[in-house]
Motif scaffolding. Sequence first.
Motif, PDB file in Angstrom:
ATOM      1  N   LYS A  51      -3.868 -35.893  -7.579  1.00 57.84           N
ATOM      2  CA  LYS A  51      -3.786 -37.321  -7.224  1.00 57.84           C
ATOM      3  C   LYS A  51      -2.387 -37.862  -7.483  1.00 57.84           C
ATOM      4  N   VAL A  52      -1.808 -37.506  -8.619  1.00 60.34           N
ATOM      5  CA  VAL A  52      -0.458 -37.974  -8.948  1.00 60.34           C
ATOM      6  C   VAL A  52       0.541 -37.436  -7.922  1.00 60.34           C
ATOM      7  N   ALA A  53       0.448 -36.160  -7.596  1.00 61.04           N
ATOM      8  CA  ALA A  53       1.380 -35.553  -6.643  1.00 61.04           C
ATOM      9  C   ALA A  53       1.233 -36.160  -5.249  1.00 61.04           C
ATOM     10  N   GLN A  54       0.010 -36.439  -4.847  1.00 64.34           N
ATOM     11  CA  GLN A  54      -0.238 -36.977  -3.497  1.00 64.34           C
ATOM     12  C   GLN A  54       0.157 -38.436  -3.358  1.00 64.34           C
ATOM     13  N   THR A  55       0.144 -39.177  -4.445  1.00 68.20           N
ATOM     14  CA  THR A  55       0.369 -40.618  -4.358  1.00 68.20           C
ATOM     15  C   THR A  55       1.660 -41.066  -5.037  1.00 68.20           C
ATOM     16  N   ASN A  98      11.849 -37.288 -16.106  1.00 68.90           N
ATOM     17  CA  ASN A  98      11.117 -37.904 -15.007  1.00 68.90           C
ATOM     18  C   ASN A  98       9.668 -37.419 -14.971  1.00 68.90           C
ATOM     19  N   ALA A  99       9.074 -37.295 -16.144  1.00 72.82           N
ATOM     20  CA  ALA A  99       7.680 -36.853 -16.228  1.00 72.82           C
ATOM     21  C   ALA A  99       6.795 -37.839 -15.489  1.00 72.82           C
ATOM     22  N   ASN A 100       5.837 -37.307 -14.731  1.00 74.07           N
ATOM     23  CA  ASN A 100       4.905 -38.177 -14.023  1.00 74.07           C
ATOM     24  C   ASN A 100       3.497 -38.123 -14.619  1.00 74.07           C
TER      25      ASN A 100
END
Length: 144
Positions: A51-55, A98-100
């Motif tokens: 979800k994090v990678a896609q959005t 830049n941790a997400n």
Amino acid sequence: MIFIGSDHGGFELKEKIKVFLREKGVEFEDLGTFSEESCDYPDIAESVAQKVAQTDSKGILICGTGIGMSIAANKVKGIRCALCHDAYTAEYARKHNNANIIAFGGRTTGVEIAKQMVEIFLREEFEGGRHKRRIDKIAKMEGV
């Protein structure tokens, strides 16, 4: 939007972090687990990381120590999940790496420290500059 998830070892702390996020007016989606029944952390880590990678958003992962979640999440292309232990590591996970996704342990992290880390993680921005060059090298290793 923040995506949050835990396994059984992080469930109790996740529920407290959700209350904290609501109090701060932060929109989030809980991707599980929804009880203290034993479950497999890679499943939750993958859901949050995807979800994090896609959005292009941020995530929070909590397991017993945070180690398993961070390892699993970092297998997803584009994810930079940082296992944090205090305010300093949370701050520099964002500023320099830049941790997400932030990860921490439900059995190793106190509630107040966890809240402090989440607040810092959500507030801080990536500094770029010399750090961007390093993040670009990590992305190249992933084939991004």
